[in-house]
Design an enzyme around this catalytic site. Structure first.
Site, PDB file in Angstrom:
ATOM      1  N   TYR A  55       1.250  -1.661 -12.223  1.00 34.34           N
ATOM      2  CA  TYR A  55      -0.118  -1.680 -12.737  1.00 34.34           C
ATOM      3  C   TYR A  55      -0.204  -1.048 -14.128  1.00 34.34           C
ATOM      4  O   TYR A  55      -1.193  -0.420 -14.479  1.00 34.34           O
ATOM      5  CB  TYR A  55      -1.077  -1.006 -11.741  1.00 34.34           C
ATOM      6  CG  TYR A  55      -0.983  -1.601 -10.342  1.00 34.34           C
ATOM      7  CD1 TYR A  55      -1.442  -2.891 -10.106  1.00 34.34           C
ATOM      8  CD2 TYR A  55      -0.402  -0.892  -9.287  1.00 34.34           C
ATOM      9  CE1 TYR A  55      -1.336  -3.460  -8.847  1.00 34.34           C
ATOM     10  CE2 TYR A  55      -0.295  -1.459  -8.020  1.00 34.34           C
ATOM     11  CZ  TYR A  55      -0.763  -2.740  -7.809  1.00 34.34           C
ATOM     12  OH  TYR A  55      -0.647  -3.301  -6.566  1.00 34.34           O
ATOM     13  N   GLY A 108       0.768  -1.240   0.000  1.00 36.61           N
ATOM     14  CA  GLY A 108       0.000   0.000   0.000  1.00 36.61           C
ATOM     15  C   GLY A 108       0.794   1.282   0.000  1.00 36.61           C
ATOM     16  O   GLY A 108       0.223   2.354  -0.202  1.00 36.61           O
ATOM     17  N   CYS A 134     -10.866   3.837 -29.622  1.00 37.06           N
ATOM     18  CA  CYS A 134     -12.148   4.508 -29.869  1.00 37.06           C
ATOM     19  C   CYS A 134     -12.956   4.657 -28.588  1.00 37.06           C
ATOM     20  O   CYS A 134     -13.981   3.998 -28.400  1.00 37.06           O
ATOM     21  CB  CYS A 134     -12.935   3.726 -30.908  1.00 37.06           C
ATOM     22  SG  CYS A 134     -11.997   3.586 -32.419  1.00 37.06           S
ATOM     23  N   GLU A 135     -12.489   5.474 -27.684  1.00 40.47           N
ATOM     24  CA  GLU A 135     -13.176   5.777 -26.433  1.00 40.47           C
ATOM     25  C   GLU A 135     -12.753   7.181 -26.032  1.00 40.47           C
ATOM     26  O   GLU A 135     -11.557   7.510 -26.090  1.00 40.47           O
ATOM     27  CB  GLU A 135     -12.690   4.859 -25.293  1.00 40.47           C
ATOM     28  CG  GLU A 135     -12.936   3.409 -25.499  1.00 40.47           C
ATOM     29  CD  GLU A 135     -14.025   2.858 -24.587  1.00 40.47           C
ATOM     30  OE1 GLU A 135     -14.630   3.628 -23.817  1.00 40.47           O
ATOM     31  OE2 GLU A 135     -14.243   1.647 -24.680  1.00 40.47           O
ATOM     32  N   ARG A 180      -4.443   3.122 -16.133  1.00 43.90           N
ATOM     33  CA  ARG A 180      -4.666   3.859 -14.884  1.00 43.90           C
ATOM     34  C   ARG A 180      -5.335   5.225 -15.090  1.00 43.90           C
ATOM     35  O   ARG A 180      -6.241   5.565 -14.333  1.00 43.90           O
ATOM     36  CB  ARG A 180      -3.356   4.013 -14.105  1.00 43.90           C
ATOM     37  CG  ARG A 180      -2.675   2.674 -13.774  1.00 43.90           C
ATOM     38  CD  ARG A 180      -1.552   2.812 -12.761  1.00 43.90           C
ATOM     39  NE  ARG A 180      -2.071   3.124 -11.448  1.00 43.90           N
ATOM     40  CZ  ARG A 180      -2.074   4.315 -10.910  1.00 43.90           C
ATOM     41  NH1 ARG A 180      -1.523   5.321 -11.547  1.00 43.90           N
ATOM     42  NH2 ARG A 180      -2.603   4.513  -9.731  1.00 43.90           N
ATOM     43  N   GLU A 194       3.898  -6.799   2.004  1.00 43.20           N
ATOM     44  CA  GLU A 194       3.456  -7.149   0.638  1.00 43.20           C
ATOM     45  C   GLU A 194       3.503  -5.938  -0.290  1.00 43.20           C
ATOM     46  O   GLU A 194       2.496  -5.588  -0.926  1.00 43.20           O
ATOM     47  CB  GLU A 194       2.012  -7.678   0.660  1.00 43.20           C
ATOM     48  CG  GLU A 194       1.773  -8.910   1.499  1.00 43.20           C
ATOM     49  CD  GLU A 194       0.281  -9.245   1.628  1.00 43.20           C
ATOM     50  OE1 GLU A 194      -0.562  -8.472   1.120  1.00 43.20           O
ATOM     51  OE2 GLU A 194      -0.031 -10.266   2.241  1.00 43.20           O
ATOM     52  N   PRO A 195       4.632  -5.264  -0.407  1.00 45.27           N
ATOM     53  CA  PRO A 195       4.652  -4.076  -1.272  1.00 45.27           C
ATOM     54  C   PRO A 195       4.619  -4.454  -2.751  1.00 45.27           C
ATOM     55  O   PRO A 195       5.255  -5.414  -3.168  1.00 45.27           O
ATOM     56  CB  PRO A 195       5.990  -3.412  -0.929  1.00 45.27           C
ATOM     57  CG  PRO A 195       6.867  -4.533  -0.455  1.00 45.27           C
ATOM     58  CD  PRO A 195       5.957  -5.561   0.173  1.00 45.27           C
ATOM     59  N   GLY A 196       3.869  -3.705  -3.514  1.00 47.21           N
ATOM     60  CA  GLY A 196       3.844  -3.901  -4.962  1.00 47.21           C
ATOM     61  C   GLY A 196       4.336  -2.638  -5.647  1.00 47.21           C
ATOM     62  O   GLY A 196       5.494  -2.507  -6.051  1.00 47.21           O
ATOM     63  N   ARG A 197       3.431  -1.646  -5.720  1.00 46.50           N
ATOM     64  CA  ARG A 197       3.712  -0.395  -6.417  1.00 46.50           C
ATOM     65  C   ARG A 197       5.046   0.237  -6.023  1.00 46.50           C
ATOM     66  O   ARG A 197       5.803   0.685  -6.882  1.00 46.50           O
ATOM     67  CB  ARG A 197       2.583   0.589  -6.097  1.00 46.50           C
ATOM     68  CG  ARG A 197       2.630   1.881  -6.886  1.00 46.50           C
ATOM     69  CD  ARG A 197       1.662   2.913  -6.279  1.00 46.50           C
ATOM     70  NE  ARG A 197       0.366   2.381  -5.952  1.00 46.50           N
ATOM     71  CZ  ARG A 197      -0.689   2.382  -6.766  1.00 46.50           C
ATOM     72  NH1 ARG A 197      -0.593   2.937  -7.944  1.00 46.50           N
ATOM     73  NH2 ARG A 197      -1.846   1.860  -6.384  1.00 46.50           N
TER      74      ARG A 197
HETATM   75  N1  LLP Z   1      -1.513  -6.956  -0.768  1.00 46.55           N
HETATM   76  C1  LLP Z   1      -2.816  -7.036  -1.123  1.00 46.55           C
HETATM   77  C2  LLP Z   1      -3.683  -7.972  -0.423  1.00 46.55           C
HETATM   78  C3  LLP Z   1      -3.300  -6.222  -2.158  1.00 46.55           C
HETATM   79  O1  LLP Z   1      -4.593  -6.296  -2.487  1.00 46.55           O
HETATM   80  C4  LLP Z   1      -2.425  -5.336  -2.835  1.00 46.55           C
HETATM   81  C5  LLP Z   1      -2.913  -4.502  -3.934  1.00 46.55           C
HETATM   82  C6  LLP Z   1      -1.074  -5.308  -2.432  1.00 46.55           C
HETATM   83  C7  LLP Z   1      -0.660  -6.118  -1.396  1.00 46.55           C
HETATM   84  C8  LLP Z   1      -0.075  -4.412  -3.081  1.00 46.55           C
HETATM   85  O2  LLP Z   1      -0.416  -3.077  -2.884  1.00 46.55           O
HETATM   86  P1  LLP Z   1       0.594  -1.917  -3.349  1.00 46.55           P
HETATM   87  O3  LLP Z   1       1.837  -2.010  -2.494  1.00 46.55           O
HETATM   88  O4  LLP Z   1       0.907  -2.135  -4.774  1.00 46.55           O
HETATM   89  O5  LLP Z   1      -0.176  -0.677  -3.110  1.00 46.55           O
HETATM   90  N2  LLP Z   1      -4.488  -1.221  -9.957  1.00 46.55           N
HETATM   91  C9  LLP Z   1      -4.433  -0.239  -8.902  1.00 46.55           C
HETATM   92  C10 LLP Z   1      -3.896  -0.804  -7.615  1.00 46.55           C
HETATM   93  C11 LLP Z   1      -4.626  -2.032  -7.128  1.00 46.55           C
HETATM   94  C12 LLP Z   1      -4.059  -2.589  -5.851  1.00 46.55           C
HETATM   95  C13 LLP Z   1      -4.645  -3.907  -5.538  1.00 46.55           C
HETATM   96  N3  LLP Z   1      -4.105  -4.530  -4.360  1.00 46.55           N
HETATM   97  C14 LLP Z   1      -3.640   0.969  -9.393  1.00 46.55           C
HETATM   98  O6  LLP Z   1      -3.201   0.965 -10.531  1.00 46.55           O
HETATM   99  O7  LLP Z   1      -3.499   1.942  -8.659  1.00 46.55           O
END
Ligand code: LLP
Length: 434
Positions: free
Chosen positions: A386, A243, A358-359, A317, A278-281
């Site tokens: 993403y 997050g 086309c949107e 996005r 659980e970092p993603g972004r």
């Molecule tokens: N853990 C869980 C359970 C999650 O649902 C998510 C993201 C993460 C970890 C990773 O979160 P992050 O560190 O990336 O914020 N498509 C959207 C973001 C969707 C996030 C979904 N869950 C965007 O482009 O902003």
């Protein structure tokens, strides 16, 4: 760390000119920096280390943010675990060299087949989100004569103050188990013979720039963990989800990993449970950009449109969340990227940066002040998370190529799709007999 560096020959990523990448691989093209990815991972490790967590903490990269094999492989080589949400992501992580025992499996709906695959692989933990999932997982584990390691994803009912589509920690969300019923559900889980209660998990949303809501959630989580320990249900790990937000807009800075994590880690320091993140972004977002070319300039009475060769199908996005991505020219003003020798200075104007789909929702940026000429290369920044992961073939557009820069080298990590591949799985009906 800024991903691109200015140069008289246009923007560079590490030792490579974006113009060279466009010439060799074409556009649109996702470009990642190995050094930036490694630096983002090191940022987490160092922040944890500084607070005395390093030995135990496990960083489980959220695969959904960018599931490229090359990126997964890089993080695996750095010691990362993975947070997955499907059997497909499980297969990817294993194919990329990730270790099953470092995988946590999140998500509100897991099929029995996915449960079986994850149990057979030997993952670290299932993050369970409902009573039914506990019952189903217990049954599947029983069939395989094993015990499934579980944690409950609790929903702490705090407002993460982010975009509603990526906010998950409020009662109204489909995610997690309401914290006030979690205790009873832990007791139920502990009573099931084919489950092994391991931990707790909490993820309240994405692109969070203020750690206060996450810290508030941790307070609620820790109260529950202590209550469970008192009831003889001791947990061995606490998963605080992902997050952490990143900087998208030049005027809206994001906190450093260390600053964001500080108030959260403070609450967790000195505890015996292992910490999982659980970092993603925040690991990939600012390590990638989308390289694209201006195809057509279409000045109008009310708005000027710059039509580029990337579209909402490449980077969804902006269309989906009205998200802002900074868009910059690859070449300095007055110098053309196509070696045409045309050095005429075009004047800066306000442009709608749009794709060919086309949107009306197919825009990458609104009202951007840029001096543009047809053929110019643009870089859409902060597109590592993403971006490609949410790309589609809408309008039968092949998905972009992806490359990774490593020093002075560029590696193609996913070739551009070919049109024929886009309908290769389809068939027409047999001819009707008369
Ligand atoms: N853990 C869980 C359970 C999650 O649902 C998510 C993201 C993460 C970890 C990773 O979160 P992050 O560190 O990336 O914020 N498509 C959207 C973001 C969707 C996030 C979904 N869950 C965007 O482009 O902003």
């Amino acid at each position: 760390m800024r991903l691109t560096t200015p140069h008289p020959d246009g923007l560079f990523i590490e030792g490579v000119a974006l113009t060279d990448i466009a010439a060799h691989f074409g556009t649109p093209c996702y470009v990642y920096s190995r050094a930036a990815l490694a630096a983002a991972y090191a940022g987490y490790r160092n922040a944890l280390d500084a607070q005395g967590f390093n030995k135990h903490a496990l960083i489980c990269y959220a695969v959904k943010a960018n599931s490229s094999l090359a990126i997964l492989n890089l993080f695996a080589s750095l010691g990362a675990g993975f947070d997955i949400v499907s059997g497909g992501e499980l297969a990817r992580v294993i194919a990329a060299g990730g270790k099953a025992e470092k995988i946590v499996f999140s998500g509100v709906g897991k099929s029995r087949e996915e449960m079986r695959a994850a149990l057979a692989a030997g993952i670290h933990c299932f993050n369970v989100e409902s009573a039914s999932e506990l019952t189903q997982l217990n049954a599947v584990a029983g069939e395989l004569n094993t015990r499934a390691p579980i944690s409950l994803r609790v929903n702490p009912n705090v407002d993460p103050k982010t975009h509603p589509y990526i906010s998950t920690g409020l009662k109204s969300a489909k995610f997690g188990i309401a914290i006030d019923v979690a205790f009873a559900l832990y007791q139920y889980a502990a009573s099931l013979p084919h489950l092994a209660v391991k931990g707790i998990d909490c993820h309240i949303g994405s692109q969070l720039l203020d750690p206060a809501p996450a810290a508030e959630a941790i307070d609620k989580v820790l109260a529950l963990v202590d209550q469970l320990a008192g009831a003889n249900i001791p947990l061995t790990h606490i998963d605080i989800g992902g997050g952490m937000g990143i900087q998208y807009h030049p005027d809206e800075p994001a906190p450093s990993v260390a600053d964001y994590l500080a108030p959260i880690l403070k609450k967790l320091s000195g505890r015996n449970e292992r910490l999982i993140l659980e970092p993603g972004r925040s690991l990939v977002g600012n390590a990638g950009l989308l390289l694209t070319q201006v195809m057509v300039l279409k000045p109008g009475e009310e708005k000027n449109f710059a039509i580029i060769d990337a579209a909402m199908n490449d980077l969804m996005r902006p269309a989906l969340y009205d998200a802002y991505h900074e868009i910059v020219k690859v070449m300095p003003n007055g110098i053309r990227s196509d070696d045409s020798g045309d050095t005429a200075q075009t004047a800066e104007q306000r442009w709608e940066i749009v794709g060919p789909v086309c949107e009306s929702g197919d825009f990458l940026g609104h009202d951007r002040a840029l001096a543009l000429a047809e053929g110019d290369l643009l870089a859409i920044l902060s597109a590592g998370a993403y971006g490609m992961a949410m790309a589609s073939n809408y309008n039968t557009r092949p998905r972009a190529a992806e490359v990774m820069v490593d020093g002075n080298k560029v590696h193609l990590i996913r070739r551009r799709e070919e049109v024929a591949e886009l309908f290769a799985l389809e068939s027409v009906l047999p001819a009707k007999s008369a």
